[in-house]
Design a protein around this motif. Structure first.
Motif, mmCIF file in Angstrom:
data_model
loop_
_atom_site.group_PDB
_atom_site.id
_atom_site.type_symbol
_atom_site.label_atom_id
_atom_site.label_comp_id
_atom_site.label_asym_id
_atom_site.label_seq_id
_atom_site.Cartn_x
_atom_site.Cartn_y
_atom_site.Cartn_z
ATOM 1 N N GLU A 60 0.825 -1.203 0.000
ATOM 2 C CA GLU A 60 0.000 0.000 0.000
ATOM 3 C C GLU A 60 0.862 1.256 0.000
ATOM 4 O O GLU A 60 0.549 2.238 -0.691
ATOM 5 N N GLU A 61 1.975 1.235 0.757
ATOM 6 C CA GLU A 61 2.872 2.382 0.803
ATOM 7 C C GLU A 61 3.533 2.608 -0.556
ATOM 8 O O GLU A 61 3.647 3.745 -1.028
ATOM 9 N N VAL A 62 3.964 1.512 -1.197
ATOM 10 C CA VAL A 62 4.572 1.635 -2.521
ATOM 11 C C VAL A 62 3.562 2.186 -3.518
ATOM 12 O O VAL A 62 3.876 3.079 -4.324
ATOM 13 N N PHE A 63 2.320 1.688 -3.464
ATOM 14 C CA PHE A 63 1.277 2.166 -4.366
ATOM 15 C C PHE A 63 0.980 3.647 -4.109
ATOM 16 O O PHE A 63 0.782 4.422 -5.055
ATOM 17 N N ARG A 64 0.970 4.041 -2.825
ATOM 18 C CA ARG A 64 0.703 5.451 -2.503
ATOM 19 C C ARG A 64 1.809 6.348 -3.054
ATOM 20 O O ARG A 64 1.537 7.419 -3.607
ATOM 21 N N GLN A 65 3.061 5.927 -2.903
ATOM 22 C CA GLN A 65 4.172 6.717 -3.424
ATOM 23 C C GLN A 65 4.106 6.842 -4.942
ATOM 24 O O GLN A 65 4.335 7.930 -5.494
ATOM 25 N N ILE A 66 3.782 5.727 -5.602
ATOM 26 C CA ILE A 66 3.657 5.775 -7.061
ATOM 27 C C ILE A 66 2.534 6.720 -7.474
ATOM 28 O O ILE A 66 2.672 7.504 -8.426
ATOM 29 N N SER A 67 1.404 6.671 -6.748
ATOM 30 C CA SER A 67 0.260 7.539 -7.065
ATOM 31 C C SER A 67 0.628 9.005 -6.876
ATOM 32 O O SER A 67 0.293 9.858 -7.712
ATOM 33 N N GLU A 68 1.326 9.318 -5.764
ATOM 34 C CA GLU A 68 1.721 10.705 -5.507
ATOM 35 C C GLU A 68 2.702 11.199 -6.563
ATOM 36 O O GLU A 68 2.593 12.341 -7.038
ATOM 37 N N GLU A 69 3.668 10.337 -6.935
ATOM 38 C CA GLU A 69 4.632 10.733 -7.969
ATOM 39 C C GLU A 69 3.930 10.957 -9.303
ATOM 40 O O GLU A 69 4.232 11.916 -10.026
ATOM 41 N N THR A 70 2.970 10.083 -9.622
ATOM 42 C CA THR A 70 2.229 10.234 -10.873
ATOM 43 C C THR A 70 1.401 11.507 -10.869
ATOM 44 O O THR A 70 1.372 12.249 -11.870
ATOM 45 N N ASN A 71 0.733 11.795 -9.750
ATOM 46 C CA ASN A 71 -0.068 13.019 -9.654
ATOM 47 C C ASN A 71 0.806 14.258 -9.783
ATOM 48 O O ASN A 71 0.419 15.246 -10.435
ATOM 49 N N THR A 72 2.001 14.220 -9.181
ATOM 50 C CA THR A 72 2.916 15.361 -9.279
ATOM 51 C C THR A 72 3.372 15.577 -10.716
ATOM 52 O O THR A 72 3.412 16.710 -11.213
ATOM 53 N N LYS A 73 3.711 14.472 -11.392
ATOM 54 C CA LYS A 73 4.138 14.587 -12.787
ATOM 55 C C LYS A 73 3.017 15.108 -13.675
ATOM 56 O O LYS A 73 3.251 15.928 -14.574
ATOM 57 N N VAL A 74 1.787 14.626 -13.432
ATOM 58 C CA VAL A 74 0.641 15.098 -14.214
ATOM 59 C C VAL A 74 0.411 16.591 -13.985
ATOM 60 O O VAL A 74 0.130 17.356 -14.927
ATOM 61 N N LEU A 75 0.544 17.028 -12.722
ATOM 62 C CA LEU A 75 0.363 18.450 -12.409
ATOM 63 C C LEU A 75 1.399 19.309 -13.133
ATOM 64 O O LEU A 75 1.052 20.326 -13.755
ATOM 65 N N TRP A 76 2.670 18.924 -13.054
ATOM 66 C CA TRP A 76 3.719 19.702 -13.709
ATOM 67 C C TRP A 76 3.568 19.668 -15.227
ATOM 68 O O TRP A 76 3.875 20.653 -15.905
ATOM 69 N N TRP A 77 3.100 18.545 -15.761
ATOM 70 C CA TRP A 77 2.866 18.475 -17.198
ATOM 71 C C TRP A 77 1.756 19.433 -17.610
ATOM 72 O O TRP A 77 1.866 20.095 -18.655
ATOM 73 N N ALA A 78 0.708 19.534 -16.790
ATOM 74 C CA ALA A 78 -0.381 20.469 -17.083
ATOM 75 C C ALA A 78 0.117 21.910 -17.008
ATOM 76 O O ALA A 78 -0.236 22.745 -17.851
ATOM 77 N N VAL A 79 0.942 22.208 -15.984
ATOM 78 C CA VAL A 79 1.500 23.567 -15.849
ATOM 79 C C VAL A 79 2.382 23.892 -17.046
ATOM 80 O O VAL A 79 2.327 25.005 -17.605
ATOM 81 N N THR A 80 3.200 22.923 -17.453
ATOM 82 C CA THR A 80 4.085 23.137 -18.604
ATOM 83 C C THR A 80 3.286 23.369 -19.878
ATOM 84 O O THR A 80 3.600 24.271 -20.681
#
Length: 214
Positions: free
Chosen positions: A168-188
């Motif tokens: 669950e912790e690994v999945f949460r970290q992957i989800s947070e990293e993915t959300n961060t990348k999606v956010l920065w991609w949208a900003v870019t």
């Protein structure tokens, strides 16, 4: 087949009555995947038989090779058995373990060029106490064995919970990293669109000025 072998075969039939099964061809290998926590005791029982029981063979070539690979693809166990048997090992790492089964049949076997049915039952964690211990006349010894078995079961459940928390912790970290990348991609993307828009407006304005339209 001796009395001990007959008893073990009967035990296999009883344990595998509700287990899974799949077909295997001559020299064919098939694998299944199981999620296993670290330090978990794993016990497997299997029974290999022809689809057509009339061709049941007592040939020594009629058997199966069992291989177990850990999450790092390292072979943790590899052993050749007869047509029925039991294997046991302790997981050294948490994750997906690969159980591979390959028939040992050769051209000398009655079973060659045919299909076999492999019955398989895989149990994890400590297993029921020894029947001989249960029948012990000493009630205190029986109680001690029961408590020991209960503690082992609790430890197995604890390891399962810890393993699920790790996943669950690994999945949460992957989800947070993915959300961060999606956010920065949208900003870019937004920045690029705004930059292109301002550049086009400036070019259009310079064009009108050059043509003396404004």
């Amino acid at each position: 087949m001796g009395l001990q072998g007959t008893g073990f075969l009967l035990q296999c039939y009883l344990m595998l009555a509700g287990a899974m099964y799949f077909d295997l061809g001559e020299q064919e290998e098939k694998c299944i995947i199981e999620e296993i926590p670290e330090s978990t005791l794993v016990t497997g029982h299997f029974l290999l038989e022809p689809w057509d029981l009339k061709t049941f063979s007592h040939s020594p070539h009629f058997g199966v090779t069992v291989r177990v690979r850990d999450p790092n693809q390292e072979v943790q166990m590899s052993k050749r058995f007869g047509k029925f048997g039991k294997f046991t090992f302790t997981a050294h790492a948490s994750g997906q373990h690969y159980f591979c089964f390959q028939t040992n049949t050769t051209r000398f076997s009655v079973f060659a060029q045919d299909k076999a049915k492999l019955h398989l039952d895989i149990q994890m964690g400590e297993h029921p106490t020894d029947p001989n211990a249960v029948k012990a006349k000493d009630n205190l010894q029986t109680l001690e064995n029961s408590l020991s078995h209960l503690i082992d079961q609790m430890m197995y459940i604890t390891r399962q919970q810890e393993y699920q928390r790790e996943k669950e912790e690994v999945f949460r970290q992957i989800s947070e990293e993915t959300n961060t990348k999606v956010l920065w991609w949208a900003v870019t993307q937004t920045f690029i669109l705004l930059s292109v828009g301002f550049w086009q407006m400036k070019r259009l304005k310079d064009f009108f000025i050059a043509k003396k339209l404004v």
